[in-house]
Design an enzyme around this catalytic site. Structure first.
Site, PDB file in Angstrom:
ATOM      1  N   ARG A  56     -12.074  64.176  19.016  1.00 43.22           N
ATOM      2  CA  ARG A  56     -13.260  63.670  18.329  1.00 43.22           C
ATOM      3  C   ARG A  56     -14.274  64.792  18.203  1.00 43.22           C
ATOM      4  O   ARG A  56     -14.623  65.452  19.180  1.00 43.22           O
ATOM      5  CB  ARG A  56     -13.853  62.512  19.133  1.00 43.22           C
ATOM      6  CG  ARG A  56     -14.958  61.809  18.399  1.00 43.22           C
ATOM      7  CD  ARG A  56     -15.335  60.510  19.091  1.00 43.22           C
ATOM      8  NE  ARG A  56     -15.929  59.595  18.169  1.00 43.22           N
ATOM      9  CZ  ARG A  56     -16.064  58.305  18.407  1.00 43.22           C
ATOM     10  NH1 ARG A  56     -15.599  57.799  19.515  1.00 43.22           N
ATOM     11  NH2 ARG A  56     -16.630  57.516  17.527  1.00 43.22           N
ATOM     12  N   GLN A  78     -17.306  51.503  33.085  1.00 39.76           N
ATOM     13  CA  GLN A  78     -15.920  51.971  32.980  1.00 39.76           C
ATOM     14  C   GLN A  78     -15.866  53.455  33.328  1.00 39.76           C
ATOM     15  O   GLN A  78     -16.466  54.286  32.650  1.00 39.76           O
ATOM     16  CB  GLN A  78     -15.383  51.757  31.566  1.00 39.76           C
ATOM     17  CG  GLN A  78     -13.933  52.184  31.406  1.00 39.76           C
ATOM     18  CD  GLN A  78     -13.447  52.017  29.981  1.00 39.76           C
ATOM     19  OE1 GLN A  78     -14.172  51.539  29.115  1.00 39.76           O
ATOM     20  NE2 GLN A  78     -12.213  52.432  29.718  1.00 39.76           N
ATOM     21  N   GLY A  95     -13.476  59.650  27.806  1.00 40.82           N
ATOM     22  CA  GLY A  95     -14.784  59.134  28.226  1.00 40.82           C
ATOM     23  C   GLY A  95     -15.933  60.086  27.940  1.00 40.82           C
ATOM     24  O   GLY A  95     -16.954  60.055  28.638  1.00 40.82           O
ATOM     25  N   GLU A  96     -15.799  60.907  26.891  1.00 40.11           N
ATOM     26  CA  GLU A  96     -16.851  61.893  26.636  1.00 40.11           C
ATOM     27  C   GLU A  96     -18.182  61.256  26.260  1.00 40.11           C
ATOM     28  O   GLU A  96     -19.236  61.782  26.602  1.00 40.11           O
ATOM     29  CB  GLU A  96     -16.421  62.878  25.540  1.00 40.11           C
ATOM     30  CG  GLU A  96     -17.430  63.997  25.358  1.00 40.11           C
ATOM     31  CD  GLU A  96     -16.906  65.174  24.554  1.00 40.11           C
ATOM     32  OE1 GLU A  96     -17.732  66.011  24.146  1.00 40.11           O
ATOM     33  OE2 GLU A  96     -15.686  65.254  24.335  1.00 40.11           O
ATOM     34  N   ARG A  98     -19.404  58.427  27.469  1.00 40.22           N
ATOM     35  CA  ARG A  98     -20.017  58.022  28.745  1.00 40.22           C
ATOM     36  C   ARG A  98     -20.544  59.242  29.500  1.00 40.22           C
ATOM     37  O   ARG A  98     -21.616  59.202  30.109  1.00 40.22           O
ATOM     38  CB  ARG A  98     -18.982  57.278  29.599  1.00 40.22           C
ATOM     39  CG  ARG A  98     -18.809  55.801  29.240  1.00 40.22           C
ATOM     40  CD  ARG A  98     -17.505  55.247  29.777  1.00 40.22           C
ATOM     41  NE  ARG A  98     -16.398  55.561  28.888  1.00 40.22           N
ATOM     42  CZ  ARG A  98     -15.130  55.619  29.271  1.00 40.22           C
ATOM     43  NH1 ARG A  98     -14.811  55.398  30.529  1.00 40.22           N
ATOM     44  NH2 ARG A  98     -14.184  55.893  28.417  1.00 40.22           N
ATOM     45  N   GLU A 129      -5.457  58.244  23.915  1.00 39.17           N
ATOM     46  CA  GLU A 129      -6.614  57.423  24.292  1.00 39.17           C
ATOM     47  C   GLU A 129      -7.582  57.315  23.128  1.00 39.17           C
ATOM     48  O   GLU A 129      -8.151  56.267  22.856  1.00 39.17           O
ATOM     49  CB  GLU A 129      -7.302  58.035  25.520  1.00 39.17           C
ATOM     50  CG  GLU A 129      -8.373  57.158  26.158  1.00 39.17           C
ATOM     51  CD  GLU A 129      -9.782  57.377  25.600  1.00 39.17           C
ATOM     52  OE1 GLU A 129     -10.657  56.556  25.882  1.00 39.17           O
ATOM     53  OE2 GLU A 129      -9.991  58.381  24.875  1.00 39.17           O
TER      54      GLU A 129
END
Length: 300
Positions: A56, A78, A95-96, A98, A129
């Site tokens: 992304r 999460q 999880g970037e 977050r 993911e």
């Protein structure tokens, strides 16, 4: 509440374990690895670096601010996923958002799942993911599929199994990458849908793609109207004087059978009717020869 407190205390305990040089875990077989790998650990944000394999490339600032506000009120619900690089050094796998939102509000630690993975595994985990997210645009998904094929060297069949999507679905996304970059940007920015893009990709000339794209945007054409416009475009080209007609079935099949035969190292027979429909026949004389030809066709 007691369970949550106990879990947080456990996470802090594991965090302390990871900061002990005598317990530097490098692989799943190391001492105490079972206590850390796959568990939630409170890690210092400063010990985590961004994943260079992150597929992304853009993050919506407004959405990031909203997530930061939620984390400020409720905490990180999460955990992120990281892989261990070195002593007290980790790299994001997923999880970037977050991670970025937590840094935005000044959090010192963040709950993290710890994995031990090499670069290829990390890239694959990040890409798969990423594909599962609901808020990705079609071009981001297509690029992730392309990277899995190019960098992990997966066939579309294997990719289909890995991400749990039909092969036809993957093909439809990846065809969007044949669009001019201007149109790809239009899809990413929401000016038109994937359905519009799937129609426009049937036009080979990029200049003509863009001309019709501008018409779609300017007149706010529906997907159905766009499909009709593409069909009319092809009809106009076919009826224009000076257009080179397609080769007759006999000519193109003779040429193609020779090219395919050279590539596969086998005699290839192609028959076609005037309508363009036809059949390809590739004979083989043993299972070994069949497997060799199959490997050349599917790219395994």
């Amino acid at each position: 509440m007691a369970k949550a407190t106990k879990k947080q205390a456990l996470g802090r305990g594991l965090s302390a374990l990871l900061k002990d040089p005598e317990n530097d875990i490098r692989s799943a077989s190391d001492k105490n690895a079972d206590k850390v790998v796959g568990n939630i650990v409170e890690l210092d944000i400063t010990a985590i670096e961004v994943n260079p394999f992150q597929p992304r490339s853009s993050f919506n600032n407004e959405a990031l601010e909203e997530l930061a506000s939620s984390i400020r009120e409720l905490g990180v619900i999460q955990p992120i996923t990281v892989r261990k690089l070195d002593f007290n050094k980790y790299q994001l796998v997923s999880g970037e958002r977050r991670y970025r939102a937590s840094k935005l509000i000044g959090l010192e630690t963040i709950p993290s799942y710890i994995r031990i993975a090499n670069d290829q595994e990390s890239l694959e985990m990040a890409l798969v993911e990423n594909i599962q997210r609901q808020d990705l645009d079609p071009i981001e998904i297509a690029l992730s599929y392309q990277r899995l094929i190019d960098e992990i060297q997966l066939t579309q069949e294997k990719l289909s199994e890995r991400v749990g999507k039909k092969r036809s679905t993957i093909t439809n996304y990846m065809r969007l990458l044949r669009l001019d970059p201007i149109i790809q940007t239009g899809i990413r920015d929401g000016f038109m849908t994937m359905g519009h893009g799937r129609a426009l990709v049937n036009i080979e000339k990029k200049a003509d793609q863009i001309a019709l794209y501008e018409r779609v945007i300017g007149k706010n054409l529906s997907v159905r109207d766009t499909e009709l416009a593409v069909r009319n475009y092809h009809k106009e080209r076919d009826s224009t004087k000076g257009i080179v007609k397609s080769e007759s079935p006999t000519v193109f099949t003779k040429k193609a059978s020779g090219e395919l035969g050279d590539h596969l190292g086998a005699k290839v027979t192609i028959s076609a009717a005037e309508s363009g429909k036809g059949k390809i026949t590739i004979p083989f004389h043993s299972e070994e020869e069949f497997q060799r030809i199959k490997k050349l066709i599917v790219g395994e």
